[in-house]
Every structure is written in C-alpha cells, then in structure tokens.
Design an enzyme around this catalytic site. Structure first.
Site, short mmCIF file in Angstrom:
data_model
loop_
_atom_site.label_atom_id
_atom_site.label_comp_id
_atom_site.label_asym_id
_atom_site.label_seq_id
_atom_site.Cartn_x
_atom_site.Cartn_y
_atom_site.Cartn_z
CG ASN A 1 -3.64 2.91 6.59
OD1 ASN A 1 -4.37 2.67 5.64
ND2 ASN A 1 -2.85 1.99 7.13
CD GLU B 1 -0.99 -5.89 -3.66
OE1 GLU B 1 -0.63 -4.72 -3.99
OE2 GLU B 1 -0.78 -6.37 -2.53
CG PHE C 1 -6.19 -5.84 11.10
CD1 PHE C 1 -6.07 -5.86 9.71
CD2 PHE C 1 -5.11 -6.29 11.86
CE1 PHE C 1 -4.91 -6.30 9.10
CE2 PHE C 1 -3.94 -6.74 11.24
CZ PHE C 1 -3.84 -6.74 9.86
CB THR D 1 0.76 0.04 9.03
OG1 THR D 1 1.58 -0.64 8.09
CG2 THR D 1 -0.66 -0.50 8.97
CG HIS E 1 -2.70 -1.40 -0.87
ND1 HIS E 1 -2.30 -2.35 0.04
CD2 HIS E 1 -2.27 -1.82 -2.10
CE1 HIS E 1 -1.66 -3.31 -0.61
NE2 HIS E 1 -1.63 -3.02 -1.90
CE LYS F 1 -5.57 0.96 2.86
NZ LYS F 1 -5.18 0.51 4.23
NE ARG G 1 -0.70 4.06 5.13
CZ ARG G 1 -0.25 2.83 4.94
NH1 ARG G 1 0.95 2.47 5.39
NH2 ARG G 1 -0.99 1.94 4.30
CE1 TYR H 1 -5.01 -4.79 2.44
CE2 TYR H 1 -7.32 -4.38 1.94
CZ TYR H 1 -6.03 -3.92 2.16
OH TYR H 1 -5.78 -2.57 2.10
NE ARG I 1 5.07 -0.99 1.94
CZ ARG I 1 4.12 -1.61 2.65
NH1 ARG I 1 2.88 -1.71 2.16
NH2 ARG I 1 4.38 -2.10 3.82
P1 IDP Z 1 0.18 -1.72 4.96
O1 IDP Z 1 -1.09 -1.15 4.36
O2 IDP Z 1 1.02 -0.66 5.60
O3 IDP Z 1 0.95 -2.60 4.00
P2 IDP Z 1 -0.69 -4.20 6.25
O4 IDP Z 1 0.03 -4.83 7.40
O5 IDP Z 1 -0.56 -4.85 4.91
O6 IDP Z 1 -0.26 -2.65 6.19
O7 IDP Z 1 -2.22 -4.15 6.67
C1 IDP Z 1 -3.22 -3.84 5.72
C2 IDP Z 1 -4.14 -2.78 6.30
O8 IDP Z 1 -4.83 -3.34 7.45
C3 IDP Z 1 -3.44 -1.55 6.86
O9 IDP Z 1 -3.13 -0.58 5.87
C4 IDP Z 1 -4.46 -1.04 7.86
O10 IDP Z 1 -5.54 -0.38 7.22
C5 IDP Z 1 -4.97 -2.35 8.45
N1 IDP Z 1 -4.19 -2.77 9.62
C6 IDP Z 1 -2.99 -3.42 9.63
N2 IDP Z 1 -2.56 -3.67 10.87
C7 IDP Z 1 -3.53 -3.21 11.70
C8 IDP Z 1 -3.67 -3.20 13.14
O11 IDP Z 1 -2.82 -3.69 13.89
N3 IDP Z 1 -4.80 -2.60 13.63
C9 IDP Z 1 -5.76 -2.07 12.83
N4 IDP Z 1 -5.67 -2.07 11.48
C10 IDP Z 1 -4.56 -2.62 10.92
MG MG Z 2 0.30 -4.40 3.12
#
Ligand code: IDP
Ligand code: MG
Length: 140
Positions: free
Chosen positions: A120, A134, A61, A95, A123, A13, A106, A53, A89
């Site tokens: 973080n 994707e 968010f 996350t 992805h 990212k 992370r 997304y 993963r």
């Molecule tokens: P992932 O990247 O671990 O798969 P996802 O739930 O797919 O997580 O969410 C996509 C991205 O959105 C996350 O990597 C993070 O940058 C952001 N994100 C997800 N949940 C939250 C939250 O509760 N607060 C703030 N940012 C979030």
């Molecule tokens: Mg995800």
C-alpha cells in the site's frame, strides 16, 4: 506564543519506489504544506524492520510484511508541521487499498494484488509516541 511543530515518519515502501511513485508521494506531502526535514534511501534489514513493526509480531501478515519491506529500498522521510501525524495518515488513506478513499495516496495509486501482505505504498506514524520511536530508528 510558542508554536510546537510536530514531526512524523513517512516511508515510501518498496512498491512505491519500484513503481516510480516517490516523486508523486513527496509532491502530495509538500502540496499540503508540510515541510521535508530529512530524506534518505534505505535498504532496510530485518533487525530494523522487526523493531519498526514490533506491534505486529505474530500476526498472519507479519512475515510477509518483513519480507516485502526488504524486497528493495525504501525512502524514509522526516516531515514536520502542525498536526502532521494526523494529516499524513489522512493523506495515506486506509490500510486496505481497495477500501481506501479516492483522493488518498492509497486510494488513488494502490490496489490489492492478492498477496499475503497489502502493498500500500506508504507508512505513516500513527501517534506522537510512534513517531518519536520510529524517527529514532530511521534517523538516529
Ligand atoms: P498502517 O500501515 O495503515 O498503519 P498497520 O495496521 O500498521 O497499517 O499494518 C502495517 C502494514 O501491514 C500495512 O500497511 C500493510 O502493508 C500490512 N497489513 C496490515 N494489515 C494487513 C492485513 O490484514 N492483510 C495484509 N496486510 C496487512
Ligand atoms: Mg501502522
């Protein structure tokens, strides 16, 4: 015997690129034995990110996430190996970077900056269906 090799999409990212962590993230993927198939530096536009997304549309968010992902280039990586989706993963960690286990990308390299979206670093596709969708978006 046929060995079916799985593929996944990893994105470094914009926070990872701007902090100069692309090499460290690639190192961790390669050190685990996965194979880099393709890699490109991309300035993503809103249309690409909205498709990428789509599952998060409407969440609090979502808009901050789309803005953040356009804030600079991302590195898109096509990675191959048996169980690479699950393996990457696990490499990435949870996350929420504060909760991510030490030893993960992370958990070792990211933190909570108090922003509306968690920055973080990476992805990783979360299922074979997501990976196929994707990879088509980012590599055509
Ligand atoms: P992932 O990247 O671990 O798969 P996802 O739930 O797919 O997580 O969410 C996509 C991205 O959105 C996350 O990597 C993070 O940058 C952001 N994100 C997800 N949940 C939250 C939250 O509760 N607060 C703030 N940012 C979030
Ligand atoms: Mg995800």
């Amino acid at each position: 015997m046929t060995v079916t090799t799985e593929e996944t999409l990893i994105l470094v990212k914009p926070d990872g690129v701007v902090r100069g962590l692309t090499g460290e993230i690639l190192r961790r993927i390669e050190a685990r034995g996965y194979r880099l198939v393709n890699i490109r530096l991309v300035q993503a536009n809103r249309s690409l990110l909205a498709q990428h997304y789509a599952e998060h549309e409407g969440k609090p968010f979502y808009e901050p996430l789309i803005e953040f992902m356009q804030s600079g280039p991302v590195v898109a990586i096509r990675v191959a190996g048996n169980r690479v989706i699950e393996g990457c993963r696990a490499l990435a960690g949870a996350t929420d970077p504060t909760a991510a286990a030490p030893g993960t990308i992370r958990g070792d390299l990211a933190r909570d900056w108090g922003l509306k979206v968690q920055q973080n670093l990476v992805h990783g596709s979360d299922s074979p269906e997501s990976a196929a969708r994707e990879l088509a978006l980012w590599f055509g």
